[in-house]
Scaffold this active site. Structure first.
Site, PDB file in Angstrom:
ATOM      1  N   HIS A  34      -0.398   5.381   7.545  1.00 55.60           N
ATOM      2  CA  HIS A  34      -1.554   4.510   7.350  1.00 55.60           C
ATOM      3  C   HIS A  34      -1.560   3.463   8.449  1.00 55.60           C
ATOM      4  CE1 HIS A  34      -4.524   1.800   5.853  1.00 55.60           C
ATOM      5  NE2 HIS A  34      -3.651   0.826   5.643  1.00 55.60           N
ATOM      6  N   GLU A  86       0.806  -1.220   0.000  1.00 57.51           N
ATOM      7  CA  GLU A  86       0.000   0.000   0.000  1.00 57.51           C
ATOM      8  C   GLU A  86       0.842   1.275   0.000  1.00 57.51           C
ATOM      9  OE1 GLU A  86      -4.267  -0.354   1.510  1.00 57.51           O
ATOM     10  OE2 GLU A  86      -3.033  -1.108   3.157  1.00 57.51           O
ATOM     11  N   HIS A 120      -4.452   0.799  11.176  1.00 55.78           N
ATOM     12  CA  HIS A 120      -5.736   0.114  11.326  1.00 55.78           C
ATOM     13  C   HIS A 120      -6.220   0.137  12.776  1.00 55.78           C
ATOM     14  CE1 HIS A 120      -3.265  -2.360   8.309  1.00 55.78           C
ATOM     15  NE2 HIS A 120      -4.046  -1.588   7.564  1.00 55.78           N
ATOM     16  N   HIS A 145     -11.247  -0.860   6.667  1.00 57.71           N
ATOM     17  CA  HIS A 145      -9.802  -0.986   6.508  1.00 57.71           C
ATOM     18  C   HIS A 145      -9.014  -0.224   7.561  1.00 57.71           C
ATOM     19  CE1 HIS A 145      -6.234  -1.051   3.433  1.00 57.71           C
ATOM     20  NE2 HIS A 145      -5.828  -1.219   4.682  1.00 57.71           N
TER      21      HIS A 145
END
Length: 269
Positions: A128, A109, A130, A201
């Site tokens: 990024h 990603e 989660h 996500h």
């Protein structure tokens, strides 16, 4: 003819110099540029802080724009954030392609980072992750909004990226931002904000510095937990847009304080 020969020679030398500069490894760039050295070392430290502060676990990543070349960025190879070292850092172009012949496995990603950095010149660092307190907001459509001054950067609320609206040829995907088109779509959804939720996500956060994007990620996650609890008790008083603007300006002048705390925690033997 002589002048043309000199010009051709100059262009050839310039081309070779540009190739040489482009081919410089991350370590060579660190040796040549104090700014690059600082950025890469801070990037490594940020990975460890994010793990310590539950911003990421075995998954998640942070990038930083190359201070010597705004068209490239640094990101670790595909390893857990807690174990990232300087030797793990790879340089990428704004299409997510590894440079300098680096063939090590990269995060799938990385296009989250390239998409946001390519489209947002005001952002120099992207995270990024989660974190579980964030996820329900992306799943339910409940707007993640600032409930206290520490999360004022959320403004009027974090937008939600719905991958089904952009995935091709089928709306059903593995939920990963795995190409430049999806990276652009995520950036477009983020708009001019600094935080975007990803349905089913996680999230992506951006800022003009590593320290600030770590700060924003930590306090967005805290905001999510506080907001969820407050919603159980009744009507929540969110920060007004004006309160958010003024609070953000004030609090983000002090981010060196938590950064010092977090740094000392991860540096202790």
């Amino acid at each position: 003819m002589k002048n043309l020969s000199i010009l051709n020679g100059f262009l050839s030398v310039s081309f070779l110099v540009s190739i040489s500069i482009q081919a410089a490894t991350v370590q060579e760039q660190m040796a040549a540029s104090p700014a690059v050295k600082t950025a890469v070392e801070e990037l490594v430290l940020a990975n460890h802080i994010m793990y310590d502060q539950n911003v990421v676990d075995g998954y998640g990543h942070i990038s930083v724009r190359n201070p010597s070349n705004p068209n490239t960025f640094f990101l670790a190879r595909s390893v857990a954030p807690s174990v990232v070292t300087v030797e793990d850092i790879i340089e990428f172009d704004m299409n997510g392609k590894a440079l300098n012949g680096d063939t090590r496995t990269a995060y799938g990603e990385r296009f989250i980072h390239s998409g946001i950095l390519r489209n947002r010149p005001d952002i120099n660092s992207v995270i990024h992750g989660h974190a579980s307190p964030i996820l329900p907001f992306g799943m339910t459509g409940t707007t993640l909004k600032p409930v206290y001054h520490m999360s004022a950067f959320l403004g009027e609320g974090a937008p939600i990226f719905e991958i089904r609206n952009f995935a091709k040829p089928s709306p059903d995907t593995d939920m990963f931002i795995s190409n430049n088109d999806l990276g652009d779509a995520l950036s477009k959804t983020m708009g001019l904000q600094y935080f975007v939720l990803m349905r089913g996500h996680g999230y992506a956060a951006g800022a003009d510095s590593i320290k600030k994007v770590v700060f924003r990620s930590v306090y967005a996650i805290q905001n999510a937990s506080i907001q969820a609890e407050a919603m159980k008790m009744g009507n929540v008083q969110y920060l007004t847009p004006a309160e958010a603007t003024i609070s953000q300006e004030t609090i983000e002048k002090t981010i060196g304080r938590p950064w010092q705390l977090w740094s000392e925690r991860v540096k202790k033997p």
